[in-house]
Design a protein around this motif. Sequence first.
Motif, short mmCIF file in Angstrom:
data_model
loop_
_atom_site.label_atom_id
_atom_site.label_comp_id
_atom_site.label_asym_id
_atom_site.label_seq_id
_atom_site.Cartn_x
_atom_site.Cartn_y
_atom_site.Cartn_z
N TRP A 43 0.84 -1.20 0.00
CA TRP A 43 0.00 0.00 0.00
C TRP A 43 0.87 1.25 0.00
CZ3 TRP A 43 -3.98 1.03 4.55
CH2 TRP A 43 -4.63 2.23 4.32
N ARG A 99 -13.27 -7.30 -6.07
CA ARG A 99 -12.46 -6.11 -5.85
C ARG A 99 -13.14 -5.14 -4.90
NH1 ARG A 99 -10.81 -3.30 -11.23
NH2 ARG A 99 -9.81 -1.97 -9.66
N LYS A 100 -14.44 -5.08 -4.98
CA LYS A 100 -15.20 -4.14 -4.16
C LYS A 100 -14.95 -4.35 -2.67
CE LYS A 100 -20.04 -2.62 -3.69
NZ LYS A 100 -21.41 -2.85 -4.22
N SER A 149 -10.68 -4.22 0.05
CA SER A 149 -10.05 -3.16 0.83
C SER A 149 -8.78 -2.66 0.14
CB SER A 149 -9.76 -3.66 2.25
OG SER A 149 -9.31 -2.61 3.08
N PHE A 150 -7.69 -2.47 0.92
CA PHE A 150 -6.47 -1.90 0.34
C PHE A 150 -5.74 -2.88 -0.57
CE2 PHE A 150 -5.42 -3.45 4.61
CZ PHE A 150 -4.39 -4.32 4.35
N ASP A 204 -6.90 -4.00 -3.16
CA ASP A 204 -7.27 -3.63 -4.53
C ASP A 204 -6.47 -2.44 -5.05
OD1 ASP A 204 -9.08 -4.06 -6.81
OD2 ASP A 204 -9.78 -2.04 -6.34
N ILE A 205 -5.68 -1.81 -4.21
CA ILE A 205 -4.96 -0.61 -4.63
C ILE A 205 -4.01 -0.91 -5.79
CG2 ILE A 205 -3.25 1.12 -3.92
CD1 ILE A 205 -4.55 1.01 -1.13
N THR A 213 -5.90 -1.50 -8.97
CA THR A 213 -6.43 -0.25 -9.51
C THR A 213 -5.35 0.56 -10.19
OG1 THR A 213 -8.11 -0.19 -7.75
CG2 THR A 213 -7.69 1.86 -8.94
N TYR A 259 -7.83 7.53 5.77
CA TYR A 259 -8.80 6.45 5.96
C TYR A 259 -9.55 6.64 7.28
CZ TYR A 259 -10.58 1.94 7.52
OH TYR A 259 -11.39 0.96 8.04
N SER A 266 -14.52 -2.45 2.33
CA SER A 266 -14.74 -1.83 1.02
C SER A 266 -13.51 -1.10 0.53
CB SER A 266 -15.90 -0.83 1.10
OG SER A 266 -15.98 -0.09 -0.11
N ARG A 267 -13.14 -1.32 -0.72
CA ARG A 267 -12.01 -0.63 -1.32
C ARG A 267 -12.32 0.86 -1.50
NH1 ARG A 267 -12.91 1.42 -6.77
NH2 ARG A 267 -10.92 0.62 -7.50
N TYR A 268 -13.61 1.23 -1.55
CA TYR A 268 -13.98 2.63 -1.73
C TYR A 268 -13.66 3.47 -0.49
CZ TYR A 268 -16.30 1.24 -6.01
OH TYR A 268 -16.55 0.76 -7.28
#
Length: 280
Positions: free
Chosen positions: A25, A205-206, A209-210, A212-213, A216, A239, A265-267
């Motif tokens: 991350w 992916r949703k 969490s991190f 998915d960084i 992305t 965060y 959630s990755r959002y």
Amino acid sequence: MIYRSSTKMRARTFIIFLILAIALWVLTRKVFRPTNARVLSSHFAHKRIALIIAHPDDEAMFFGPTLNALHKLASEINGGDSALPDINLRILCLSTGNADNLGETRQAELRASAAKFGIPPTNVVIFDDPRVQDQMGLTWPSDAIAELAAPYLSDVDVVLTFDSKGVSGHGNHASLNKYAQEYLVNGEPDNQREVWTLSTVNVVRKYASFLDILVTYSYNQFFSDTTRSLVLVSDVHEYAVTRQAMTDAHKSQMRWFRWGWISLSRYMVVNDLKMLIKRD
């Protein structure tokens, strides 16, 4: 004895994996941030910005990394001052979120949440119109949204909103994208604005969490036009700000499944935005 040893091994493996993921991350932010910082600055610095959402809590549940990034950009522009005069950020919320008869409570919660991101209550506009009420399967008419939003967009340069899938598949969210395409991108020249939308990802992916960084960042670097796409990643402090916006401000919404959202959630940690292109 064997069971205990196996449990300890799994716990040790999980801790190592978690440490490596956090290190990744931090590393990905350092590697990719300069490119994203240039795009962020060129399109958002010294601009008047409107975030258009459907319900109170959308700003924190989905757009937290974006709001944190804009707040940080404003602070850098202002020499450390956390106010937002050079990035005049306005939130337009098309409903009070009154599906459970909590509309009045949720309006106050949205203003409290916005304050966590440095947005004053005077910059939060909440509509309560019978044509655009909070309802899961309801598609809102674009002309109604246009009529409500137009007076608050006359001095705005850039608009942020949902993409056509609305992150969660919510019809209200998707309606905002349809409106933006019809009126702000492909509409009359006087109404046109630069519009950036929040990308929807698959369910795995949703909730990664991190983790998915990296996915992305990689997708953005290799499969997107980096002049028209932007990845915004929150650090640990940012965060925490987004998490507090949910737990401290949106208290009426903190049911058991919301704790799962803010944890997985990755959002909550990463937003990838795409600029809408005018149709030929």
